[in-house]
Write an enzyme that holds these catalytic residues in place. Structure first.
Site, PDB file in Angstrom:
ATOM      1  N   HIS A 118       0.447  -1.462  -0.260  1.00 42.90           N
ATOM      2  CA  HIS A 118      -0.393   0.107  -0.470  1.00 42.90           C
ATOM      3  C   HIS A 118       0.563   1.372  -0.200  1.00 42.90           C
ATOM      4  O   HIS A 118       0.383   2.595   0.133  1.00 42.90           O
ATOM      5  CB  HIS A 118      -0.999  -0.141   0.803  1.00 42.90           C
ATOM      6  CG  HIS A 118      -0.052  -0.193   2.536  1.00 42.90           C
ATOM      7  ND1 HIS A 118      -0.702   0.039   3.549  1.00 42.90           N
ATOM      8  CD2 HIS A 118       1.528  -0.397   2.626  1.00 42.90           C
ATOM      9  CE1 HIS A 118       0.090  -0.022   4.531  1.00 42.90           C
ATOM     10  NE2 HIS A 118       1.207  -0.285   4.414  1.00 42.90           N
ATOM     11  N   HIS A 119       1.839   0.810  -0.187  1.00 42.34           N
ATOM     12  CA  HIS A 119       2.903   2.701   0.563  1.00 42.34           C
ATOM     13  C   HIS A 119       3.451   2.355  -0.958  1.00 42.34           C
ATOM     14  O   HIS A 119       4.170   3.488  -1.574  1.00 42.34           O
ATOM     15  CB  HIS A 119       4.233   1.915   0.889  1.00 42.34           C
ATOM     16  CG  HIS A 119       3.632   2.071   2.342  1.00 42.34           C
ATOM     17  ND1 HIS A 119       3.451   3.040   2.447  1.00 42.34           N
ATOM     18  CD2 HIS A 119       4.255   0.892   3.110  1.00 42.34           C
ATOM     19  CE1 HIS A 119       2.981   2.409   4.930  1.00 42.34           C
ATOM     20  NE2 HIS A 119       3.976   1.211   4.214  1.00 42.34           N
ATOM     21  N   ALA A 120       2.819   1.642  -2.403  1.00 44.60           N
ATOM     22  CA  ALA A 120       3.237   1.899  -3.677  1.00 44.60           C
ATOM     23  C   ALA A 120       2.096   3.258  -4.298  1.00 44.60           C
ATOM     24  O   ALA A 120       1.180   3.272  -4.207  1.00 44.60           O
ATOM     25  CB  ALA A 120       3.013   1.162  -4.419  1.00 44.60           C
ATOM     26  N   ASN A 161      -0.051   4.882   2.560  1.00 44.02           N
ATOM     27  CA  ASN A 161      -0.706   6.047   1.843  1.00 44.02           C
ATOM     28  C   ASN A 161      -0.465   6.201  -0.427  1.00 44.02           C
ATOM     29  O   ASN A 161      -0.991   7.264  -0.947  1.00 44.02           O
ATOM     30  CB  ASN A 161       0.831   6.778   2.241  1.00 44.02           C
ATOM     31  CG  ASN A 161       1.905   6.530   1.740  1.00 44.02           C
ATOM     32  OD1 ASN A 161       1.873   5.386   1.567  1.00 44.02           O
ATOM     33  ND2 ASN A 161       2.964   7.308   2.145  1.00 44.02           N
TER      34      ASN A 161
END
Ligand SMILES: [Zn+2]
Length: 299
Positions: A118-120, A161
């Site tokens: 989910h930080h991509a 993010n």
């Protein structure tokens, strides 16, 4: 319950690298050993195509990742050295969440035994995340006509993010992240719903916040598919967590997410996301419990 695994696609890491890559093969072994699954329940996913990835990522970024042409700084932010193996693993992991979504829509539940990256962001990666499997899979389900409205429930201890950024302004996909306020990423994006928790937050307070968040998120999202990031890192003995959930609290977290889905008859695809417990077996136990509870709930 059918599961997708990618641990055979090895992402080569230098010795001593802090990413616990072996948790994935151990998770599959642990699920096989528990007696509730057979070999026939484990499937290899396809590798996400450029077309699938481009629904959430900049084509130039996809090209740079796949050809090993990311600038050094951008590769460093991801945290993995580049290799053909890294590319294949990242494509397969996004493919696994797509596959899990398709099957969840048919059968009620399915899981990717990895993913939750989910930080991509649309045009860059960070924090061990190359492609954003949840955003890619949500858009795949829409493009394939399987779902109109998707809710992403992100219970990893770090804010989703990249997911929030990619899907900002997309009213058909609702992003809900419940995470540590003082944890990475230190500059947060705006999800459709963010719940920020103080350091040391334990089971009861966490579950109260989660319940409230789930009620709001389901009411606003009106989803016909949920993608659940069941991060193991809110655990009290996680090296990167800062929260204080117990095994029992994490299992209850899973139950509450599942019961919201079942009450509204919404299928759920699960991805594992983070987990960096001091004892890797603890991380494996938390992830395995999520999968076993899902199987018990949906039969
Ligand atoms: Zn995390």
């Amino acid at each position: 319950m059918q599961l997708y695994y990618t641990d055979v696609f090895v992402l080569p890491l230098p010795t001593g690298h802090r990413f616990p890559m072996e948790k994935y093969s151990r998770l599959r072994a642990s699920l096989l050993a528990c007696g509730e699954f057979t070999e026939a329940d484990f499937h290899l996913p396809h590798a996400a195509s450029d077309e699938e990835l481009a629904r959430a990522h900049d084509p130039a970024y996809i090209q740079q990742v796949c050809c090993g042409q990311l600038p050094e700084k951008a590769q460093k932010a991801i945290g993995f050295p580049w290799s053909e193996g890294m590319v294949e693993r990242s494509r397969r992991s996004a493919g696994a969440t797509i596959c899990a979504c398709r099957l969840a829509i048919r059968l009620g539940v399915s899981a990717n035994l990895a993913g939750g990256t989910h930080h991509a962001f649309r045009d860059r990666g960070e924090g061990f995340c190359v492609f954003n499997d949840a955003a890619v899979a949500a858009r795949a389900m829409q493009a394939e006509g399987h779902a109109k409205r998707v809710l992403i429930v992100d219970c990893d201890v770090h804010q989703g993010n990249g997911t929030a950024s990619i899907l900002a302004g997309d009213e058909s996909i609702f992003t809900f992240s419940i995470h540590g306020a003082r944890n990475f990423p230190f500059e947060k994006e705006q999800s459709d719903l963010d719940i920020e928790l103080p350091d040391g937050c334990a089971d009861d307070a966490y579950l109260d916040h989660l319940d409230a968040g789930l009620s709001t998120a389901f009411a606003l999202a009106q989803p016909d598919l949920v993608i659940y990031l069941a991060g193991a890192d809110p655990y009290h003995d996680d090296r990167l967590g800062r929260l204080s959930l117990s095994f029992a609290g994490l299992a209850e977290r899973d139950r509450r997410v599942f019961s919201h889905c079942q009450a509204l008859d919404v299928p759920v695809a699960i991805a594992m996301a983070g987990g960096y417990a001091r004892q890797i077996d603890d991380t494996v136990r938390i992830h395995a419990t999520t999968i076993r509870l899902a199987r018990q709930n949906w039969g």
